[in-house]
Design a protein around this motif. Structure first.
Motif, PDB file in Angstrom:
ATOM      1  N   GLN A 224       8.506 -50.434   5.546  1.00  0.00           N
ATOM      2  CA  GLN A 224       7.789 -49.591   6.495  1.00  0.00           C
ATOM      3  C   GLN A 224       8.046 -48.112   6.227  1.00  0.00           C
ATOM      4  N   GLU A 225       9.272 -47.787   5.878  1.00  0.00           N
ATOM      5  CA  GLU A 225       9.601 -46.395   5.564  1.00  0.00           C
ATOM      6  C   GLU A 225       8.883 -45.944   4.290  1.00  0.00           C
ATOM      7  N   ALA A 226       8.788 -46.837   3.295  1.00  0.00           N
ATOM      8  CA  ALA A 226       8.065 -46.497   2.066  1.00  0.00           C
ATOM      9  C   ALA A 226       6.594 -46.239   2.360  1.00  0.00           C
ATOM     10  N   ILE A 227       6.014 -47.025   3.261  1.00  0.00           N
ATOM     11  CA  ILE A 227       4.616 -46.808   3.649  1.00  0.00           C
ATOM     12  C   ILE A 227       4.453 -45.463   4.331  1.00  0.00           C
ATOM     13  N   ARG A 228       5.381 -45.116   5.208  1.00  0.00           N
ATOM     14  CA  ARG A 228       5.299 -43.832   5.921  1.00  0.00           C
ATOM     15  C   ARG A 228       5.426 -42.661   4.946  1.00  0.00           C
ATOM     16  N   ILE A 229       6.303 -42.803   3.960  1.00  0.00           N
ATOM     17  CA  ILE A 229       6.440 -41.747   2.958  1.00  0.00           C
ATOM     18  C   ILE A 229       5.133 -41.589   2.191  1.00  0.00           C
ATOM     19  N   ALA A 230       4.517 -42.717   1.834  1.00  0.00           N
ATOM     20  CA  ALA A 230       3.241 -42.663   1.109  1.00  0.00           C
ATOM     21  C   ALA A 230       2.163 -42.002   1.962  1.00  0.00           C
ATOM     22  N   GLU A 231       2.167 -42.284   3.275  1.00  0.00           N
ATOM     23  CA  GLU A 231       1.170 -41.672   4.150  1.00  0.00           C
ATOM     24  C   GLU A 231       1.401 -40.173   4.306  1.00  0.00           C
ATOM     25  N   ARG A 232       2.665 -39.776   4.272  1.00  0.00           N
ATOM     26  CA  ARG A 232       2.975 -38.344   4.420  1.00  0.00           C
ATOM     27  C   ARG A 232       2.672 -37.546   3.159  1.00  0.00           C
ATOM     28  N   GLN A 233       2.327 -38.230   2.081  1.00  0.00           N
ATOM     29  CA  GLN A 233       2.008 -37.513   0.847  1.00  0.00           C
ATOM     30  C   GLN A 233       0.685 -36.769   0.940  1.00  0.00           C
TER      31      GLN A 233
ATOM     32  N   SER B  23      23.906 -54.126   4.313  1.00  0.00           N
ATOM     33  CA  SER B  23      24.563 -55.003   5.283  1.00  0.00           C
ATOM     34  C   SER B  23      24.612 -54.398   6.680  1.00  0.00           C
ATOM     35  N   ARG B  24      24.189 -53.142   6.826  1.00  0.00           N
ATOM     36  CA  ARG B  24      24.211 -52.517   8.143  1.00  0.00           C
ATOM     37  C   ARG B  24      23.255 -53.222   9.094  1.00  0.00           C
ATOM     38  N   LEU B  25      23.577 -53.191  10.373  1.00  0.00           N
ATOM     39  CA  LEU B  25      22.746 -53.872  11.366  1.00  0.00           C
ATOM     40  C   LEU B  25      21.463 -53.108  11.660  1.00  0.00           C
ATOM     41  N   ARG B  26      21.507 -51.764  11.724  1.00  0.00           N
ATOM     42  CA  ARG B  26      20.306 -50.918  11.911  1.00  0.00           C
ATOM     43  C   ARG B  26      19.495 -51.418  13.120  1.00  0.00           C
ATOM     44  N   MET B  27      20.151 -51.516  14.260  1.00  0.00           N
ATOM     45  CA  MET B  27      19.531 -52.149  15.419  1.00  0.00           C
ATOM     46  C   MET B  27      18.374 -51.337  15.985  1.00  0.00           C
ATOM     47  N   SER B  28      18.487 -50.000  15.990  1.00  0.00           N
ATOM     48  CA  SER B  28      17.396 -49.197  16.549  1.00  0.00           C
ATOM     49  C   SER B  28      16.130 -49.353  15.709  1.00  0.00           C
ATOM     50  N   ALA B  29      16.285 -49.370  14.385  1.00  0.00           N
ATOM     51  CA  ALA B  29      15.124 -49.566  13.514  1.00  0.00           C
ATOM     52  C   ALA B  29      14.565 -50.976  13.663  1.00  0.00           C
ATOM     53  N   THR B  30      15.444 -51.950  13.873  1.00  0.00           N
ATOM     54  CA  THR B  30      14.981 -53.326  14.072  1.00  0.00           C
ATOM     55  C   THR B  30      14.191 -53.437  15.374  1.00  0.00           C
ATOM     56  N   TRP B  31      14.661 -52.791  16.408  1.00  0.00           N
ATOM     57  CA  TRP B  31      13.935 -52.806  17.688  1.00  0.00           C
ATOM     58  C   TRP B  31      12.568 -52.138  17.533  1.00  0.00           C
ATOM     59  N   ALA B  32      12.499 -51.111  16.687  1.00  0.00           N
ATOM     60  CA  ALA B  32      11.209 -50.455  16.442  1.00  0.00           C
ATOM     61  C   ALA B  32      10.226 -51.399  15.757  1.00  0.00           C
ATOM     62  N   LEU B  33      10.722 -52.403  15.027  1.00  0.00           N
ATOM     63  CA  LEU B  33       9.847 -53.420  14.447  1.00  0.00           C
ATOM     64  C   LEU B  33       9.381 -54.427  15.497  1.00  0.00           C
TER      65      LEU B  33
END
Length: 621
Positions: free
Chosen positions: A362-371, A24-34
């Motif tokens: 998007q975070e899951a994709i980044r984790i997969a790329e960092r593998q 339920s968090r707004l997470r505005m900085s991450a939303t702006w990054a999208l």
């Protein structure tokens, strides 16, 4: 056999309160990054041009509303004075104003939809590129880092782009409306005076302050009541996607389910998943009812509120009927502009839930790329090229491991599976890989393909070597038979004669005249036909290294032998590495790679199928 659905436990319990609070968090900085990347992309000029056009049309509609506000004053004054001549002129003026409003509204909607699709197209391409790049789609499935990526790419991206534009343009429209009407309301409402504590107080433009206070109170109440809807919408999308995925999976596996008579179990599983949808929907209903009560009551009282506040001046003779209607109209515009948050809250919570799902994806994709980088202090399996077209595959100090996902965090650890070993495969050699089920034979193939990051060591490939992997069940795309046969190439890259010849050599002559037939071939063909189609695909690809992972498990021994002889005769210079359990396959291989448990105790555990067993590899010429 009873047809009553049995009770089953569905994986994935309801999201706990703490997780729901996080969602339920707004997470505005991450939303702006999208939001930001599109407006810096190569398509930004077209996007900004459409956005500018839509903004101009919005401003034009606000200006038309200002004209209508003034028209209200004059029109109702003409009614009050029974001025029929002015009445007719004002009706004609209204017709022109309404016509311009209709044209502007239609154009705004049309170009807004055009901008929505351009933005969605760009974001879909970007997400698909990252999801398919670096085999992120494969690694996400291995670690279960996120659920239903298909739903996030299709539904969440659509809801995100549509919601972002509608909300931002609505906010812009509210700001411009506020700036346009606040001066009008300030002027027409005039001051109000009252005595308080023996002192005379005067509030200039009092209707403006009433509108602001009314909107602020409504916004605070709406946020307190409706905020849980963000997390509930997040969960609803997840549960709906899980249910839809299960239905699709049942359709694709209809034959084995029918053979097992598994309908009661499938029905129970589907009902259990739908019960999660219904339970979450009940919570959505309760919170939506509260929010609707607040927003509807807020909107309905706003209709009469300006009349109540302005009535004393009207009945005191300080305001005409036209002035009263203009005041009411201006108050409605100002209050509506200030109430953007209240009016848009239901849309906002749905949009924010979609944004949060995209952020997690998007975070899951980044984790997969960092593998591809270091994991918990161990180095990954490095796949390098010699720079020379000749030579073989060299494996140096290759250790294989399995991923272990932490129950308390998103971190992925490793459990050793195969101790380090070295291997060299020369062109034209035939290797048989054998060992107990679950010992890591298929993992070896994945490591050689460069898609398995868990473990350590180096795999060196000759430059430009063509590698083809045929698993037990090959992938057959939905399309024509020619496309399924030639995959990953297009069917048009090979002539019909070449494709038909490959089918005949693979004992699929009955399919030779169906190259242009469009179908879901993974459902239409039997497992044995699918495996023979994969061998026909190898004839087209002509690989330098052919990896067969139980690729003949669905074939009888005669057909199995025919397929191996076909590969040996048609691809004499190719190295063939096979995983197989049948002893008959060994006749086509000159070397063996054998998996054995590390010690006697581990051997007993391996025979019992217990987890945590590690193996060593023995090369036998």
């Amino acid at each position: 056999m009873s047809s009553t659905p049995t009770s089953v436990t569905v994986p994935g319990p309801a999201v706990p309160a703490r997780a729901l609070k996080i969602q339920s968090r707004l997470r505005m900085s991450a939303t702006w990054a999208l939001i930001k990347p599109y407006w810096k992309s190569d398509d930004r000029l077209a996007g900004l041009g459409l956005l500018a056009l839509v903004v101009v049309l919005n401003l034009g509609i606000v200006y038309i509303n200002v004209l209508l506000n003034e028209w209200n004053r004059v029109f109702y004054n003409a009614l009050e004075q029974r001025d029929y001549a002015s009445f007719k002129v004002l009706l004609v003026r209204f017709s022109w104003i309404a016509a311009f409003f209709i044209v502007a509204a239609i154009s705004r909607q049309y170009y807004t939809m055009m901008l929505q699709m351009r933005w969605r197209t760009w974001m879909t391409g970007r997400f698909m590129g990252h999801w398919l790049g670096h085999q992120a789609y494969y690694r996400i499935e291995q670690t279960h880092a996120t659920d239903n990526p298909d739903q996030r790419i299709s539904d969440d991206l659509r809801q995100f782009t549509d919601g972002a534009l509608s909300l931002s343009l609505g906010l812009l429209n509210s700001v411009v409306t506020l700036l346009s009407f606040v001066g009008i309301l300030w002027t027409v409402s005039g001051p109000i005076s009252f005595a308080l504590g023996g002192t005379e107080w005067t509030i200039p433009g009092y209707m403006v302050w009433f509108a602001a206070g009314y909107a602020v109170i409504g916004s605070l109440v709406a946020h307190v009541v409706g905020r849980p809807l963000i997390g509930l919408n997040f969960q609803q999308e997840q549960y709906e996607a899980d249910f839809r995925f299960t239905l699709v999976r049942l359709r694709e596996n209809s034959e084995p389910v029918a053979l097992y008579r598994g309908e009661p179990t499938e029905q129970a599983g589907l009902r259990a998943r739908f019960d999660r949808i219904r339970a979450n929907w009940n919570q959505l209903m309760r919170y939506t009812r509260r929010l609707t009560f607040v927003s509807s009551g807020y909107a309905q009282f706003a209709i009469i509120f300006p009349i109540l506040v302005a009535a004393p001046r009207y009945f005191a003779g300080k305001m005409t009927l036209g002035g009263l209607m203009q005041t009411s109209s201006a108050f409605g515009q100002v209050q509506g502009a200030l109430s953007w948050f209240v009016d848009s809250y239901a849309t906002l919570v749905g949009w924010k839930a979609a944004a949060n799902r995209l952020i997690d994806f998007q975070e899951a994709i980044r984790i997969a790329e960092r593998q591809d980088e270091s994991l918990h202090g161990t180095r990954d399996i490095e796949v390098a090229h010699t720079g020379q077209p000749q030579g073989g595959i060299t494996v140096d100090g290759l250790a294989l491991a399995l991923p272990v996902r932490s129950a308390r965090s998103a971190a992925v650890g490793q459990r050793p599976l195969v101790s380090p070993f070295s291997l060299s495969v020369a062109p034209g050699e035939r290797w048989l890989v054998s060992g107990p089920s679950g010992c890591g034979k298929s993992v070896l193939f994945r490591a050689l393909a460069g898609i398995w990051p868990y473990g350590s060591g180096t795999v060196t490939m000759p430059e430009g070597a063509r590698m083809l992997f045929l698993p037990q069940r090959s992938y057959l795309p939905i399309g024509t038979l020619a496309d399924a046969l030639a995959y990953p190439d297009a069917g048009t890259e090979h002539s019909a004669e070449v494709l038909q010849a490959a089918l005949r050599q693979a004992r699929l002559a009955a399919l030779a005249d169906q190259l242009d037939v469009f179908d879901n071939w993974s459902l239409r063909l039997s497992p044995g036909e699918q495996q023979r189609l994969a061998f026909a695909r190898a004839l087209l690809q002509k690989p330098d290294y052919l990896f067969l992972d139980e690729a003949t498990s669905a074939l009888d021994e005669d057909t199995e032998g025919a397929m191996y002889r076909l590969m040996v005769e048609s691809l004499p210079r190719a190295a063939i590495i096979s995983i197989a359990h049948r002893s008959t396959v060994a006749a086509f291989h000159g070397k063996r790679l054998r998996y054995v448990p590390q010690d006697g105790e581990a051997a007993q555990a391996a025979q019992a199928g217990l987890p945590g067993v590690s193996y060593r590899v023995v090369c036998e010429a």
